[in-house]
Write an enzyme that holds these catalytic residues in place. Structure first.
Site, mmCIF file in Angstrom:
data_model
loop_
_atom_site.group_PDB
_atom_site.id
_atom_site.type_symbol
_atom_site.label_atom_id
_atom_site.label_comp_id
_atom_site.label_asym_id
_atom_site.label_seq_id
_atom_site.Cartn_x
_atom_site.Cartn_y
_atom_site.Cartn_z
ATOM 1 N N TRP A 159 0.836 -1.214 0.000
ATOM 2 C CA TRP A 159 0.000 0.000 0.000
ATOM 3 C C TRP A 159 0.865 1.255 0.000
ATOM 4 O O TRP A 159 0.341 2.345 0.105
ATOM 5 C CB TRP A 159 -0.910 -0.017 1.232
HETATM 6 C C1 LIG Z 1 -7.203 6.351 2.744
HETATM 7 C C2 LIG Z 1 -8.133 6.468 3.901
HETATM 8 C C3 LIG Z 1 -8.406 7.696 4.441
HETATM 9 C C4 LIG Z 1 -9.255 7.827 5.525
HETATM 10 N N1 LIG Z 1 -9.411 9.052 6.049
HETATM 11 C C5 LIG Z 1 -10.044 9.198 7.222
HETATM 12 C C6 LIG Z 1 -10.015 10.450 7.889
HETATM 13 O O1 LIG Z 1 -9.415 11.412 7.409
HETATM 14 N N2 LIG Z 1 -10.653 10.552 9.078
HETATM 15 C C7 LIG Z 1 -11.306 9.496 9.656
HETATM 16 O O2 LIG Z 1 -11.840 9.664 10.751
HETATM 17 N N3 LIG Z 1 -11.362 8.291 9.027
HETATM 18 C C8 LIG Z 1 -10.737 8.118 7.835
HETATM 19 N N4 LIG Z 1 -10.733 6.885 7.212
HETATM 20 C C9 LIG Z 1 -11.652 5.831 7.691
HETATM 21 C C10 LIG Z 1 -11.153 4.999 8.860
HETATM 22 O O3 LIG Z 1 -9.865 4.596 8.627
HETATM 23 C C11 LIG Z 1 -12.058 3.788 9.027
HETATM 24 O O4 LIG Z 1 -13.375 4.239 9.124
HETATM 25 C C12 LIG Z 1 -11.772 2.950 10.268
HETATM 26 O O5 LIG Z 1 -10.416 2.606 10.323
HETATM 27 C C13 LIG Z 1 -12.607 1.678 10.303
HETATM 28 O O6 LIG Z 1 -12.325 0.959 11.464
HETATM 29 P P1 LIG Z 1 -12.477 -0.624 11.571
HETATM 30 O O7 LIG Z 1 -12.062 -1.003 12.931
HETATM 31 O O8 LIG Z 1 -13.819 -1.039 11.116
HETATM 32 O O9 LIG Z 1 -11.453 -1.237 10.485
HETATM 33 P P2 LIG Z 1 -9.854 -1.204 10.476
HETATM 34 O O10 LIG Z 1 -9.353 -0.031 11.207
HETATM 35 O O11 LIG Z 1 -9.442 -1.386 9.084
HETATM 36 O O12 LIG Z 1 -9.445 -2.508 11.312
HETATM 37 C C14 LIG Z 1 -9.622 -3.834 10.870
HETATM 38 C C15 LIG Z 1 -8.643 -4.707 11.622
HETATM 39 O O13 LIG Z 1 -8.954 -6.087 11.473
HETATM 40 C C16 LIG Z 1 -7.779 -6.816 11.163
HETATM 41 N N5 LIG Z 1 -8.184 -8.023 10.442
HETATM 42 C C17 LIG Z 1 -8.711 -8.096 9.195
HETATM 43 N N6 LIG Z 1 -8.989 -9.373 8.884
HETATM 44 C C18 LIG Z 1 -8.657 -10.125 9.950
HETATM 45 C C19 LIG Z 1 -8.711 -11.516 10.229
HETATM 46 N N7 LIG Z 1 -9.181 -12.387 9.332
HETATM 47 N N8 LIG Z 1 -8.270 -11.945 11.423
HETATM 48 C C20 LIG Z 1 -7.775 -11.074 12.346
HETATM 49 N N9 LIG Z 1 -7.698 -9.750 12.129
HETATM 50 C C21 LIG Z 1 -8.139 -9.280 10.951
HETATM 51 C C22 LIG Z 1 -6.953 -5.839 10.364
HETATM 52 O O14 LIG Z 1 -5.607 -6.222 10.314
HETATM 53 C C23 LIG Z 1 -7.211 -4.553 11.128
HETATM 54 O O15 LIG Z 1 -6.353 -4.426 12.221
HETATM 55 C C24 LIG Z 1 -9.890 6.700 6.095
HETATM 56 C C25 LIG Z 1 -9.622 5.443 5.542
HETATM 57 C C26 LIG Z 1 -8.757 5.319 4.464
HETATM 58 C C27 LIG Z 1 -8.447 3.964 3.926
HETATM 59 S S1 SF4 Z 2 4.771 -1.967 5.570
HETATM 60 FE FE1 SF4 Z 2 6.090 -1.557 3.820
HETATM 61 S S2 SF4 Z 2 5.931 -3.367 2.516
HETATM 62 FE FE2 SF4 Z 2 4.253 -3.457 3.965
HETATM 63 S S3 SF4 Z 2 2.540 -2.514 2.828
HETATM 64 FE FE3 SF4 Z 2 3.507 -0.908 4.056
HETATM 65 S S4 SF4 Z 2 5.003 0.035 2.676
HETATM 66 FE FE4 SF4 Z 2 4.399 -1.938 1.770
#
Ligand SMILES: Cc1cc2nc3c(=O)[nH]c(=O)nc-3n(C[C@H](O)[C@H](O)[C@H](O)COP(=O)(O)OP(=O)(O)OC[C@H]3O[C@@H](n4cnc5c(N)ncnc54)[C@H](O)[C@@H]3O)c2cc1C
Ligand code: SF4
Ligand code: SF4
Lengths: 160, 634
Positions: free
Chosen positions: A43
């Site tokens: 990423w």
């Molecule tokens: C580019 C980008 C910009 C954003 N900008 C903003 C912003 O400016 N402000 C804001 O407030 N929000 C922003 N967001 C949104 C925010 O990041 C999400 O709304 C939030 O992180 C969602 O939380 P979550 O816990 O549902 O998922 P996540 O935070 O993605 O957590 C999911 C977790 O589950 C784990 N996981 C997945 N599959 C498995 C599995 N099979 N077994 C065990 N663990 C697993 C992952 O490794 C991860 O740790 C942005 C998101 C992105 C991608």
């Molecule tokens: S930790 Fe490094 S190798 Fe892994 S997704 Fe992020 S930039 Fe790519």
């Protein structure tokens, strides 16, 4: 390619392997140094770059749309609480140094140990409140919002 | 396979996936459950996992009631308008009334939140967003979770939930494997909070080859929250409601701060404003209730994100692309220029890399925008996820079955992307939902609801065999061929992912078909999904890392199948700009002013679909100006 590792700088310490959210930084069994095993699942999140103690990891933009000859470097310092970036464009015309804080307090020390907090009362358990509430919602003496307090009423559900 | 079985027993609360939702749950659970055993199982390292791995430059959900800015009902109204009416207002109100307390704690922990020097309040990017230096957002909430949890198991890919064998439809923990050692992990737990996040890489991405990892949502967002819950038979809602993002081209760098703070705007290839010319026709498609440009003008009522996408997509299709972001004015101010770059470095470094590589200097040229491939998630401007109970004091009967954020499976809770009908929670709202789920999960246990759980060795062993099957399969058939990846007996995870993405793209409304689908296409797609499901029984993994990819793929497949069924069920085009049902191109409020709810029978794999009522808790009138406008018209 997203990330790649300079052969001469890497000592195989494994910090990048430990942190990569995509599980793609692995140690090469022959060279005993790290490399990106699956560039098309990278990423460019820079987590590994920030974690490498020897600045051995760099990023070369994705081959399918990023021309060669640019650089975005970073140093993250938890102790000083700052992150420093340097962006150099391909033609060299843009060369930016950018600095940002990552914390305003000594790292992690102001996060409470909830096990040491007084146990919540039964009244609090039965309420809608979370830890530190209602105080922390508005930081005044106001209570949590409810339908009633906000003058709202449940209306009949709409099926179609 | 000689992998060890490691059993962690007597857990009270298992957090499966610790992103923003999961860390919130682990943190808060300790307060309500002093003596409870709290364990995290996370597939990466919680210090940098999930969508916030690289940080965030804004907290997108903050009311600011403290500064007299907004009340929870204002946010409900906003999310409802943005999602064309389809939201769970009880869950939204509940999230919104608590979210500020999470943000105030973040600041106390050391998060650098920017302040407005004039008013002393937080610096607003927009009405709901505040600006932060959030590079270390994730390590910070991870630290909080670590302080509360008894144990954190990093690098465990959770594959299935365990089910109780003494009472039907009750959860009993989860199983998975360590993606480094290959060991089989069993977590026996009274309650489970799923925080495993949303789904990227389900639809074919615009990027190809090496760049395929440059998706908007993180490439490791494997739809596991949905895969796990659907697999356990939890009901899902609004899974048709995928999201398309208008972002900077190729890098998918965020545009929020650009629009809201830097006041940049978009134009077509001729330098013209283009949105308004598409709105009259669009108004006919969706009705005045959802697009009323006059009302929006006087009242600042936002125009739904999907409808703005619609204008973008049509402008490009009409030959007036590319769409540019006009940065050349704002970037003349060195302070704003710096913010523009910081905004990328803080959450999408890849965009800065791309601009450096292509010599884009937004001071001298206006960069290109694009619309992304669709994503299935539930915390940004869309609301896919599980059908969950709301809080006791707000929810109507149909939305309440005892415990806040509990799914229709007993003891199984969700947070963040996992919970359906709650768009615009973002990072802070997801963390808050985790806290709410944790409190409810403690109560569930204290009420004695988790007594007498039984998990047989048979269940544990059956899952083990299932989990490692892709490696067995590889071992058996690998030597039938000389070398390479073409084998008549198996496909590898990448090949399976390519197939999934292609068929989602072509049949469920991806980018190559301009987000268009219809009943015929969806039926063909579903048929092909069945073939893929059969082939996924034969997916082969050469090593443990590939085993991780195999299970991510299986979770993505379950998620996608739900998307197909939901898209088929809702016979209307509710969100033009996210996707179109070519055979029902209008919003149809007479028949579809409802939430869609699905159930997949874990035994047979059969789907049933139903409609659930929409309750509107807050009135329609956004503010005085709009009220006056309505009054004038009456
Ligand atoms: C580019 C980008 C910009 C954003 N900008 C903003 C912003 O400016 N402000 C804001 O407030 N929000 C922003 N967001 C949104 C925010 O990041 C999400 O709304 C939030 O992180 C969602 O939380 P979550 O816990 O549902 O998922 P996540 O935070 O993605 O957590 C999911 C977790 O589950 C784990 N996981 C997945 N599959 C498995 C599995 N099979 N077994 C065990 N663990 C697993 C992952 O490794 C991860 O740790 C942005 C998101 C992105 C991608
Ligand atoms: S930790 Fe490094 S190798 Fe892994 S997704 Fe992020 S930039 Fe790519
Ligand atoms: S962190 Fe740096 S030095 Fe250590 S293995 Fe990775 S690349 Fe090599």
């Amino acid at each position: 390619m997203p990330t790649f590792v300079y052969m001469t700088r890497c000592d195989g310490c494994g910090h990048c392997v430990d942190i990569c959210p995509s599980d793609i930084m692995h140690i090469d069994p022959t060279y005993r140094r790290a490399y990106n095993i699956e560039p098309n699942m990278c990423w460019e999140c820079y987590s590994c770059v920030k974690a490498c103690p020897h600045h051995a990891i760099d990023v070369r933009g994705y081959a399918d749309f990023a021309p060669l000859g640019h650089s975005v470097r970073v140093i993250r310092d938890e102790e000083k609480g700052v992150i420093a970036w340097r962006i150099k464009s391909r033609n060299g015309e843009n060369d930016l140094n950018l600095l940002a804080p990552i914390t305003t307090k000594p790292w992690g020390q102001h996060i409470p140990q909830l096990a040491n907090q007084p146990a919540p009362s039964q009244e609090m358990r039965d309420s809608q409140l979370l830890f530190n509430e209602p105080k922390y919602i508005r930081l005044d003496d106001g209570d949590i919002h409810t339908l009633e307090s906000n003058g709202l009423e449940m209306k009949e559900g709409v099926y179609y | 396979m000689g992998y060890k079985t490691i059993i962690e027993d007597n857990i009270d609360i298992l957090v499966a996936g610790a992103g923003l939702g999961g860390t919130g749950a682990a943190f808060e659970a300790r307060y309500w459950g002093k003596d409870k055993k709290i364990v995290i199982a996370e597939k990466a390292n919680i210090d940098r996992s999930g969508a916030v791995a690289q940080g965030l430059y804004a907290i997108n959900c903050y009311m600011g009631t403290r500064f007299g800015e907004n009340n929870p009902e204002d946010h409900v109204r906003y999310a409802r308008i943005d999602l064309m009416g389809m939201v769970r207002e009880d869950l939204l109100f509940d999230m919104a009334r608590h979210v500020d307390s999470a943000v105030h704690q973040f600041e106390e922990w050391g998060m650098p939140i920017m302040r407005n020097p004039k008013t002393g309040s937080y610096l607003r990017e927009g009405r709901w967003q505040i600006m932060i230096h959030g590079e270390s957002y994730k390590p910070m909430v991870a630290k909080a979770a670590k302080k509360s949890a008894d144990k954190v198991y990093n690098r465990i890919c959770v594959t299935h939930l365990l089910m109780d064998e003494s009472k039907e439809n009750r959860v009993a923990g989860a199983v998975g494997f360590n993606v480094r050692t290959g060991d089989y992990h069993v977590f026996k737990s009274k309650a489970v909070v799923v925080g495993a996040g949303g789904a990227s890489n389900i639809f074919k991405p615009r990027s190809v080859g090496e760049g395929a990892g440059r998706v908007w949502y993180a490439p490791w967002s494997s739809g596991s929250a949905y895969g796990l819950m659907i697999g356990a038979g939890a009901k899902m809602t609004q899974m048709e409601n995928r999201i398309v993002l208008a972002r900077f081209k190729d890098g998918y760098g965020p545009v929020g701060a650009y629009f809201l703070h830097l006041k940049t705007y978009t134009q077509n290839c001729d330098g013209e404003e283009y949105e308004s010319k598409w709105f009259p026709a669009l108004e006919k498609m969706v009705g005045k209730a959802y697009l009323d440009t006059e009302a929006s003008h006087v009242s600042h009522r936002p125009i739904p994100t999907c409808l703005r996408n619609h204008a973008f997509i049509n402008e490009v299709a009409s030959g007036k692309g590319p769409i540019h972001m006009v940065t050349m004015e704002a970037f003349q101010d060195p302070h704003l220029e710096e913010i523009g770059w910081h905004n990328f470095l803080g959450m999408t470094v890849g965009q800065a890399v791309l601009w450096a590589a292509t010599d884009v200097n937004p001071k001298h040229e206006n960069p290109e925008l694009t619309t992304s491939e669709p994503y299935v998630m539930g915390s940004h401007a869309t609301g896919c996820g599980a059908w969950c109970s709301g809080p006791e004091d707000i929810s109507p009967d149909e939305y309440f079955w005892g415990y806040n954020r509990m799914t229709t499976v007993e003891g199984l809770f969700g947070a963040g992307d996992a919970v359906g009908g709650t768009p615009h929670a973002f990072s802070s709202g997801s963390f808050t939902e985790g806290r709410l789920a944790a409190k409810a999960a403690c109560k569930y246990i204290d009420d004695g609801k988790a007594q007498g759980i039984r998990v047989s060795d048979e269940q544990i062993n059956r899952r083990k065999e299932e989990i490692f099957k892709p490696m067995e399969h590889y071992k058996i058939y690998r030597n039938e061929i000389v070398a390479g990846s073409v084998n008549p007996n198996y496909i590898n995870p990448r090949q399976g992912l390519d197939r999934l993405q292609k068929l989602m793209d072509e049949y469920a409304g991806g980018v190559t078909v301009n987000y268009m689908t219809n009943e015929k296409l969806l039926h063909i797609g579903l048929k092909k999904m069945k073939y893929l499901e059969e082939d996924l029984e034969k997916v082969a993994a050469e090593n443990v890392h590939e085993l991780l990819r195999a299970w991510e793929l299986k979770h993505r497949h379950l998620t996608s199948e739900a998307v197909f069924h939901h898209t088929l069920f809702r016979k209307e085009t509710r969100w033009p700009g996210y996707y179109y049902r070519g055979d029902a191109m209008k919003v149809d409020d007479d028949n579809w002013h409802v939430l869609t709810v699905s159930h997949r029978d874990p035994q047979t794999g059969d789907y049933t679909m139903e409609k659930a009522p929409l309750y509107h808790l807050v009135g329609d009138i956004e503010d005085k100006a709009l009220a006056e406008l309505h009054a004038k018209k009456d």
